[in-house]
Every structure is written in C-alpha cells, then in structure tokens.
Design a protein around this motif. Sequence first.
Motif, PDB file in Angstrom:
ATOM      1  N   ASN A 404       7.308  -0.822   7.047  1.00  0.00           N
ATOM      2  CA  ASN A 404       8.576  -0.532   7.329  1.00  0.00           C
ATOM      3  C   ASN A 404       8.973   0.818   6.783  1.00  0.00           C
ATOM      4  O   ASN A 404       8.489   2.111   7.678  1.00  0.00           O
ATOM      5  N   THR A 405       9.601   1.144   5.695  1.00  0.00           N
ATOM      6  CA  THR A 405       9.850   2.502   5.380  1.00  0.00           C
ATOM      7  C   THR A 405       8.491   3.398   4.886  1.00  0.00           C
ATOM      8  O   THR A 405       8.505   4.501   4.667  1.00  0.00           O
ATOM      9  N   LEU A 406       7.436   2.856   4.274  1.00  0.00           N
ATOM     10  CA  LEU A 406       6.207   3.222   3.909  1.00  0.00           C
ATOM     11  C   LEU A 406       5.459   3.833   5.133  1.00  0.00           C
ATOM     12  O   LEU A 406       4.356   4.565   4.922  1.00  0.00           O
ATOM     13  N   ALA A 407       5.757   3.363   6.298  1.00  0.00           N
ATOM     14  CA  ALA A 407       5.033   3.896   7.271  1.00  0.00           C
ATOM     15  C   ALA A 407       5.164   5.280   7.656  1.00  0.00           C
ATOM     16  O   ALA A 407       4.514   6.287   8.436  1.00  0.00           O
ATOM     17  N   LEU A 408       6.385   5.974   7.167  1.00  0.00           N
ATOM     18  CA  LEU A 408       6.853   7.419   7.256  1.00  0.00           C
ATOM     19  C   LEU A 408       6.070   8.245   6.239  1.00  0.00           C
ATOM     20  O   LEU A 408       6.236   9.349   6.423  1.00  0.00           O
ATOM     21  N   GLU A 409       5.476   7.684   5.271  1.00  0.00           N
ATOM     22  CA  GLU A 409       4.810   8.454   4.266  1.00  0.00           C
ATOM     23  C   GLU A 409       3.636   9.026   4.869  1.00  0.00           C
ATOM     24  O   GLU A 409       3.061   8.541   5.731  1.00  0.00           O
ATOM     25  N   LYS A 410       2.797  10.225   3.969  1.00  0.00           N
ATOM     26  CA  LYS A 410       1.782  10.634   4.502  1.00  0.00           C
ATOM     27  C   LYS A 410       0.825  10.395   3.868  1.00  0.00           C
ATOM     28  O   LYS A 410       0.344  10.629   2.756  1.00  0.00           O
ATOM     29  N   GLY A 411      -0.040   9.533   4.677  1.00  0.00           N
ATOM     30  CA  GLY A 411      -1.467   8.992   4.131  1.00  0.00           C
ATOM     31  C   GLY A 411      -1.303   7.749   3.245  1.00  0.00           C
ATOM     32  O   GLY A 411      -0.022   7.494   2.852  1.00  0.00           O
ATOM     33  N   PHE A 412      -2.448   7.221   2.946  1.00  0.00           N
ATOM     34  CA  PHE A 412      -2.754   5.847   2.165  1.00  0.00           C
ATOM     35  C   PHE A 412      -2.191   6.332   0.678  1.00  0.00           C
ATOM     36  O   PHE A 412      -1.395   5.404   0.037  1.00  0.00           O
ATOM     37  N   ASN A 413      -2.520   7.586   0.337  1.00  0.00           N
ATOM     38  CA  ASN A 413      -1.993   7.865  -1.193  1.00  0.00           C
ATOM     39  C   ASN A 413      -0.539   8.043  -1.310  1.00  0.00           C
ATOM     40  O   ASN A 413      -0.134   7.678  -2.285  1.00  0.00           O
ATOM     41  N   GLY A 414       0.028   8.379  -0.244  1.00  0.00           N
ATOM     42  CA  GLY A 414       1.417   8.691  -0.401  1.00  0.00           C
ATOM     43  C   GLY A 414       2.261   7.374  -0.148  1.00  0.00           C
ATOM     44  O   GLY A 414       3.087   7.380  -0.916  1.00  0.00           O
ATOM     45  N   GLU A 415       1.701   6.245   0.437  1.00  0.00           N
ATOM     46  CA  GLU A 415       2.354   5.062   0.518  1.00  0.00           C
ATOM     47  C   GLU A 415       2.229   4.409  -0.911  1.00  0.00           C
ATOM     48  O   GLU A 415       3.151   3.784  -1.397  1.00  0.00           O
ATOM     49  N   TRP A 416       1.077   4.702  -1.619  1.00  0.00           N
ATOM     50  CA  TRP A 416       0.747   4.154  -3.027  1.00  0.00           C
ATOM     51  C   TRP A 416       1.736   4.796  -4.171  1.00  0.00           C
ATOM     52  O   TRP A 416       2.407   4.116  -4.893  1.00  0.00           O
ATOM     53  N   VAL A 417       1.827   6.006  -3.873  1.00  0.00           N
ATOM     54  CA  VAL A 417       2.792   6.673  -4.956  1.00  0.00           C
ATOM     55  C   VAL A 417       4.293   6.618  -4.747  1.00  0.00           C
ATOM     56  O   VAL A 417       5.014   6.219  -5.631  1.00  0.00           O
ATOM     57  N   THR A 418       4.567   6.365  -3.563  1.00  0.00           N
ATOM     58  CA  THR A 418       6.081   5.905  -3.270  1.00  0.00           C
ATOM     59  C   THR A 418       6.341   4.596  -3.594  1.00  0.00           C
ATOM     60  O   THR A 418       7.133   4.201  -4.363  1.00  0.00           O
ATOM     61  N   SER A 419       5.449   3.757  -3.495  1.00  0.00           N
ATOM     62  CA  SER A 419       5.460   2.062  -3.920  1.00  0.00           C
ATOM     63  C   SER A 419       5.656   2.209  -5.676  1.00  0.00           C
ATOM     64  O   SER A 419       6.450   1.647  -6.214  1.00  0.00           O
ATOM     65  N   PHE A 420       4.723   3.109  -6.088  1.00  0.00           N
ATOM     66  CA  PHE A 420       4.637   2.960  -7.595  1.00  0.00           C
ATOM     67  C   PHE A 420       6.031   3.653  -8.281  1.00  0.00           C
ATOM     68  O   PHE A 420       6.776   3.299  -9.074  1.00  0.00           O
ATOM     69  N   PHE A 421       6.563   4.907  -7.533  1.00  0.00           N
ATOM     70  CA  PHE A 421       7.600   5.483  -7.987  1.00  0.00           C
ATOM     71  C   PHE A 421       8.619   4.601  -7.810  1.00  0.00           C
ATOM     72  O   PHE A 421       9.681   4.423  -8.692  1.00  0.00           O
TER      73      PHE A 421
END
Length: 596
Positions: A404-421
């Motif tokens: 869903n929203t994480l699909a808009l993040e930049k790359g695999f690392n971006g998805e995990w940083v956003t999830s953590f944040f």
Amino acid sequence: MIDSILRFVRFVFKYKNGLVDKIMFYVSMICAAIVIFNVGYVTDPTLGEVLGNTIHYLFFGLFFMIALRESSSIYALKKVAVEHYSGLTILTYFIFILIARLGVFGSLSVFSKEQWIYLGIYIIFIAELSKSTLFFDNFYFNPTILFVISFLILILIGTVLLMLPRTTVEAPLSFVDALFMATSAVCITGLSVSDISTNFSMFGQTVIIVLIQVGGLGIMTFTGFFGYFFSGGFSFKNQLMFGEILGENKVASVIKTLLTIIFITLLFEFLGAILIFSTLEVANFPTIGSMVFFSIFHSISSFCNAGFSILSGGITNDAYKFNYPFQLALSILFILGGLGFGIVLNFYTYIKDTVLLRYHRWVTKKNYKHKAWSFSFNSKLVLLCNAIIIVAATLFFYFLERKNTLALEKGFNGEWVTSFFMANAARSAGYNSIDLSFVGAPTIFLIMLLMWVGASPGSTGGGVKVTTVALSLLNIIALAKGKEFIEIFKRRIASESVNKAFAIILLSLIVVACSFFLLIFTDPDKSMKALLFESLSAYTTCGLSLGVTPSLSMGGKLIIVVTMLVGRVGMLTLLVAFIKNTMRRNVIFPEEKILF
C-alpha cells in the motif's frame, strides 16, 4: 561618611538580603515583561525603536545592579560564598556581550544581536525567580497537587504568550486556539489547530519549543534545578518535596537525581541537534542560522516526544519524506526519550566508562578501575518490553503496508526505515512520514494500539506505559498457570504494582471513552473513527491525527485540552492527589471471594 555608607551596605546585605532579592526580582520581572511586549506585541516601528533603546538601558542597568549587589554582598560577608557563583556567572555573560557589541573582536559579531540582550535579561529574571522557588517552604501543598498546579500555570503563561499579535504571521490566535496549542506543547502531545511552520513567526515557534522543553521535563524539575543553582542549596523540606515529585526514595540523592536529569536531557538534545544538522541539505535553508534553529527545534521536540515540526506538512514534506537519515536521527531521539531517564543514564554511564577505559588503556597506559555495568530489575524489564515492541511493531507495519503506502518509498531500505519510523513514532512521538488518510484500516488499528501502549515509565512519552501492559499480560499468564504471584527475572512482583497496572488500564479506557462520547455531541459532523483516534491520541499525548484537529468545534477543542492534560498528568495521579488524604482504620475485615 564613607565608613557610614560601608557599614550601612554591610548591614543591608547581612541582615536584609531578602529585601534586596525581592527588589531585584520585581525589577527583572518588569524588564522581562517589556521584552515580551516589544517582541510579541509591538508592530509600530517607531514604538519598537523606542522600546529597543529602553531595553538596552535596562540591560546595562541590570548589569550595574547585579555588580553592585554581588560586590556589596561579598564585602559584607568578607568571602565569596556559593550563592555568589551564579551572580558572578551572569556578570561574566554581561561583560562578554558588552565586548561583542563594542566590536572589539570581529569574530564575536554574532553575539552583538538583540537576541543575546533579551537572553541576558531573561537569565536574570529566571535567576531571581528561582531564588523564590524555595518559596515552597511557605506552602503546605501535597507535592502531587503542586505538580498539577505547575502544569496549569505553565499552560496559562503559554496561552498568554501565544495570543500576542507577533506570535503568528497572520491573524492572532483566539483564546481557545492559544489554550489548545499551549496545552499541546506543555503536555508534549503535538496536536495542532494551526500550522506552526507557516502561521507562526520565529518568536511563536520559540515559545512552542520552550513550552515543550519545560513541559517535557516538568516545570518543577526546572524550578528545582534553577532554585538550587541560583540559591546555593536546598532545605530539607525542599528535598523531601522534590524527592516525591521525582520518585526518588533517598533524600540524599534528590539533588544528584535532579541535576542528572537536566544534564542528560540537555546532552542528548545537543548531540541530537548535531546529528540532525548533519542530515540536512544546505540548499533547503536560507541561512546557516535557520539550519541550526531547525536542528535544535526538532531535537528538543523529538527527545521530548512532542511531535511538533516546523516543516510544512510535517515529515511528509517532499524535501524530507525520502530523507531517511533524517528520519533515523529523529527515531533515535524519540526512542531514547521514550526509554526513560533511568535507562538513558545507564547508557550514558556505560559509554562514559567505556571511553575512559579505552583512554586510560591506550593513552595514559594506566589501569582504570570502574564498577561493573549492571541494570536494575526495572531497567531490564523496560528494555525487554521496548525491544519486543520495537521489533514487533516494525514488522507488523511493514507487512500491513508493503503493498500500500510503502510501495511509494524508494527501495527496500526506504520501506524498512519508514516502517521503523512510523511504528515507533506512533507510540508517543506523533511524527508521520506517511499520510494517515491513505493507510489501511488494520494499520489504523495497529497505530491506535501502539498509541495506547505508549512509552516507558519515567520518560517523556505517554500512553499507559509498556510495563503496565506487560504486567497485565504476565498476570493473565500467572492466573492461567495457577500461580498466586507474577515472577520474572527471578523476582516476585508486588501485588501493589499489579493493582496499579489494572487501575491505570481501566482509567485510561474510561477517560478515552468519556472524551470520545463528548466529542460525538460537540462534533457530530466528524466520523466516529476520526474522533476516537483523536481522543486516544490526546490522552496518550501522541499527537497523531486523521486531520480533524483544526476543524473541531470550540467545545471539541476544550474537550481535547482537558484530555491532553489528564493524559499528561495521569488520571491515577489526579485521584491520588485529591483522595489520598483519607483516614486509615486499623481494622481488617473478613476476606471473601467474588464470583466471576
């Protein structure tokens, strides 16, 4: 003639020192009020210039008065006492600013600005006010009630300051809006009825961050610290009172605990500001000064778990949404702030001992003896609970939003940083790098659950606290196993702690339910999901919102104000403050079991 004057001076400063302090206090208070009037109210350039010159004269007048008082006092006592240290420090500051304004050294030109004069006046006012903080000896309040009153006074002061015309860029805030913003800042919530990034001037943003800092640590902590520093000591009664407020059982350790809390907070906020500054892009700021202010603001707001941001749109701002180092810097700060001062102190002690060990081993070549690093029972429990929640919340958020929203993040690392944040900011910090209106219903439920759980006890975070939830779950497991007591880390949990845990949980549900119920009547046009989210966010001092905060009715805003205050102080604390003084009867009635 001169001998008579000297004898009179000696008499005044030996026997009438309290009168001199009162005169200095009222003079400094008038000067501070003039500064506030000039900075926050005056819009006419001519009047502003007149007041500016007046402030300069007041600044040097205060300098002369302090110099006269300290020199006369030292002469009267025939020595430099502990209470003179603060005055001599202030005199040093005055001399430094005077040299900078005279232009003797070009490198000091940055200190010739008006703000440093304003700061000097407020340092004097705080110093004189703090000498009266030991006015608590004249009152007989329950320390818990005094703690609540201090928050109310700070909110009232913040409300008045935020209503000043120059606080905002556009129209001044109404009383209700100013009260809402002041309460949100003091209670380190982060809910906002006005965009502080666009509608607040630098003066207004400075008021907000000061309210956050003082409210995050507690006004009593600050008054105690300055009172101790500027008066040279505590009375025994003061130590007992501050011991109860700080939760310190040993009277002899009250001063050390107070100073440690202030030192640790300022140290980590300073280091956090440096870390945030290193993640910024110079192109996004007009000057280096604005970068420094931005870094300091977000460092204080993050460590205090306030969630306020001077970014337009918050962390969802296009220039920062994909700045993952910036988000990690904020995460480190609000997680540390949410751990509690005891845990942070343990980390600080460990790092300090490690550095000293390496220094002596590699540089001085001496054997360095230090105590073994060990955590208390509460520290172990808090760390374990936080580790479990940090990992579990991040994983749940990632798998719920990865398509869903994480699909808009930049790359695999971006998805995990956003999830953590996002997962950890939801517990109390109140930041969001994703627009909550686009997340799924299961994720909204996860965020509400994390808000309710909150941070650790003794921290700047809100919620019912991780240990409360852990204790309740452990109690259920103990009952299922047929045990009479909860046991963990080879320790048996006291029944009193279990009772408090369930009381806190029940009271939290009651307060949130009452707030939600009242909001349904005051704002029937809003969705029930948004109102429930708002009520829970206010009580847990998280600050996340589904976008309804600015459009709440006047009644709705006042309900949220009360909810934020109750959530910050604690419903159980309020009940203990007003019901605790009941007479105890030395009678034990027969025991009965209740059917469930």
